[in-house]
Design a protein around this motif. Structure first.
Motif, mmCIF file in Angstrom:
data_model
loop_
_atom_site.group_PDB
_atom_site.id
_atom_site.type_symbol
_atom_site.label_atom_id
_atom_site.label_comp_id
_atom_site.label_asym_id
_atom_site.label_seq_id
_atom_site.Cartn_x
_atom_site.Cartn_y
_atom_site.Cartn_z
ATOM 1 N N ILE A 3 -18.723 4.778 -6.590
ATOM 2 C CA ILE A 3 -18.152 5.411 -7.784
ATOM 3 C C ILE A 3 -16.628 5.366 -7.767
ATOM 4 N N ILE A 4 -16.065 5.283 -8.967
ATOM 5 C CA ILE A 4 -14.626 5.422 -9.147
ATOM 6 C C ILE A 4 -14.399 6.814 -9.721
ATOM 7 N N LEU A 5 -13.575 7.597 -9.028
ATOM 8 C CA LEU A 5 -13.316 8.975 -9.415
ATOM 9 C C LEU A 5 -11.864 9.080 -9.846
ATOM 10 N N TYR A 37 -20.442 5.893 -17.334
ATOM 11 C CA TYR A 37 -19.010 6.166 -17.486
ATOM 12 C C TYR A 37 -18.911 7.566 -18.092
ATOM 13 N N VAL A 38 -18.526 8.530 -17.251
ATOM 14 C CA VAL A 38 -18.621 9.943 -17.611
ATOM 15 C C VAL A 38 -17.246 10.599 -17.584
ATOM 16 N N ALA A 39 -16.974 11.455 -18.560
ATOM 17 C CA ALA A 39 -15.759 12.277 -18.543
ATOM 18 C C ALA A 39 -16.143 13.728 -18.292
ATOM 19 N N PHE A 40 -15.431 14.382 -17.369
ATOM 20 C CA PHE A 40 -15.544 15.829 -17.176
ATOM 21 C C PHE A 40 -14.377 16.461 -17.921
ATOM 22 N N MET A 41 -14.712 17.366 -18.833
ATOM 23 C CA MET A 41 -13.677 18.047 -19.607
ATOM 24 C C MET A 41 -13.789 19.551 -19.409
ATOM 25 N N GLY A 42 -12.801 20.270 -19.933
ATOM 26 C CA GLY A 42 -12.858 21.725 -19.860
ATOM 27 C C GLY A 42 -11.465 22.287 -19.738
ATOM 28 N N PRO A 43 -11.292 23.530 -20.158
ATOM 29 C CA PRO A 43 -9.969 24.140 -20.076
ATOM 30 C C PRO A 43 -9.542 24.371 -18.635
ATOM 31 N N SER A 44 -8.264 24.644 -18.446
ATOM 32 C CA SER A 44 -7.720 24.951 -17.139
ATOM 33 C C SER A 44 -8.523 26.110 -16.535
ATOM 34 N N GLY A 45 -8.897 25.977 -15.257
ATOM 35 C CA GLY A 45 -9.636 27.036 -14.580
ATOM 36 C C GLY A 45 -11.138 26.975 -14.775
ATOM 37 N N GLY A 56 -20.227 -3.063 -14.669
ATOM 38 C CA GLY A 56 -21.264 -2.319 -13.952
ATOM 39 C C GLY A 56 -20.761 -1.232 -13.030
ATOM 40 N N ASN A 57 -19.440 -1.002 -13.027
ATOM 41 C CA ASN A 57 -18.916 0.082 -12.181
ATOM 42 C C ASN A 57 -19.338 1.450 -12.718
ATOM 43 N N THR A 58 -19.497 2.397 -11.821
ATOM 44 C CA THR A 58 -19.759 3.791 -12.178
ATOM 45 C C THR A 58 -18.421 4.519 -12.175
ATOM 46 N N ILE A 59 -18.068 5.116 -13.309
ATOM 47 C CA ILE A 59 -16.752 5.757 -13.437
ATOM 48 C C ILE A 59 -16.913 7.217 -13.847
ATOM 49 N N ILE A 60 -16.206 8.087 -13.137
ATOM 50 C CA ILE A 60 -16.142 9.497 -13.519
ATOM 51 C C ILE A 60 -14.676 9.859 -13.624
ATOM 52 N N MET A 61 -14.276 10.373 -14.782
ATOM 53 C CA MET A 61 -12.874 10.780 -14.907
ATOM 54 C C MET A 61 -12.787 12.213 -15.408
ATOM 55 N N VAL A 62 -11.775 12.898 -14.905
ATOM 56 C CA VAL A 62 -11.468 14.235 -15.380
ATOM 57 C C VAL A 62 -10.289 14.122 -16.327
ATOM 58 N N THR A 63 -10.415 14.724 -17.481
ATOM 59 C CA THR A 63 -9.282 14.727 -18.415
ATOM 60 C C THR A 63 -9.391 15.950 -19.317
#
Ligand code: ADP
Ligand code: ADP
Length: 233
Positions: free
Chosen positions: A164-166, A35-43, A193-200
């Motif tokens: 994966i759930i995106l 279960y992963v989060a992708f973070m980062g500023p705009s751009g 057991g789901n694989t989750i990737i979210m951007v926030t």
């Protein structure tokens, strides 16, 4: 083997005479059930990376192996097929068909998979039940709250049993209380057991994930296990 395996992915955009380097040699491996989060500023390249991981776009260079298959040189048609089979999308704006019931919205991805109408409805109902919305099957989106709409969208993402759930800013249009309810649902999906990737870009949302990847200027700035959450498991 990892479900997601990117090796030195770069993405260039040409804007007139200007070349924009949106991703610079990104190498990320994600195992089944993470279960992963992708973070980062705009751009910083979050959307570009999500589009590649979600098979909506291909990298300019580098390779992307999804579930053992190299998808980085596929044609648009091949990508569409992989997308339907492997990926469940959840969006900030829910992206539901306004005139269709919850059941029909959830059943939609199954049309391409060649199930009969009764099989589609049975599976869609099961998926709605799994997000606690079986009693809203006949409602249309405008008869549902924001949180319920997002749960319908999550049921739709799950209905094909994707690899994966995106989720792209899945709580971006929800108030805090509803956001935390959606995060509780993600936690339950993760536990199953789901694989989750979210951007926030919201820290308090990202902290529900068990691993946080931070992007900056098209590079991975950090990639850390979220100790606070991981210790519960
Ligand atoms: P998209 O996936 O549509 O490209 P963006 O990543 O541009 O979305 O961001 C979605 C929304 O969140 C936009 O309104 C953007 O301005 C805002 N946003 C993105 N990153 C940040 C941030 N670091 N801080 C505040 N707002 C942000
Ligand atoms: P984020 O989602 O973190 O806001 P993006 O992936 O949207 O970041 O953008 C990364 C960089 O690539 C930015 O400089 C952005 O302006 C540029 N970019 C994104 N999409 C395009 C495009 N279709 N054409 C040209 N430049 C783009």
């Amino acid at each position: 083997p990892p479900v997601i395996d990117t090796s030195e992915i770069s993405k260039m955009y040409q804007m007139g005479t200007e070349r924009i380097h949106a991703l610079r040699s990104i190498t990320i491996r994600i195992q089944r059930g993470e279960y992963v989060a992708f973070m980062g500023p705009s751009g910083s390249g979050k959307s570009t990376l999500m589009n590649i991981v979600g098979c909506l776009d291909t990298p300019t260079s580098g390779s992307y192996v999804l579930n053992g298959k190299d998808v980085s040189r596929m044609t648009d048609n091949q990508l569409a097929e992989v997308r339907n089979r492997e990926i469940g999308f959840v969006f900030q704006t829910f992206n539901l068909l306004p005139r269709a019931t919850s059941l029909d919205n959830v059943a939609l991805p199954l049309i391409y998979a060649g199930y009969s109408k009764s099989e589609r409805e049975e599976r869609a109902m099961e998926s709605l039940r799994s997000v606690g919305l079986a009693d809203r099957a006949k409602h249309k989106p405008n008869e549902l709250s924001g949180g319920q709409r997002q749960r319908v969208a999550i049921a739709r993402a799950l209905v094909n049993d994707p690899s994966i759930i995106l989720a792209d800013e899945p709580t971006g249009n929800l108030d805090s209380k509803t956001s935390y309810e959606i995060m509780d649902l993600f936690e339950a999906l993760y536990a199953k057991g789901n694989t989750i990737i979210m951007v926030t870009h919201e820290d308090d949302i990202a902290h529900y994930a068990h691993r946080i990847v931070r992007l900056r200027d098209g590079l991975v700035e950090s990639d850390n296990v979220n100790e606070n959450v991981a210790s519960h498991h």
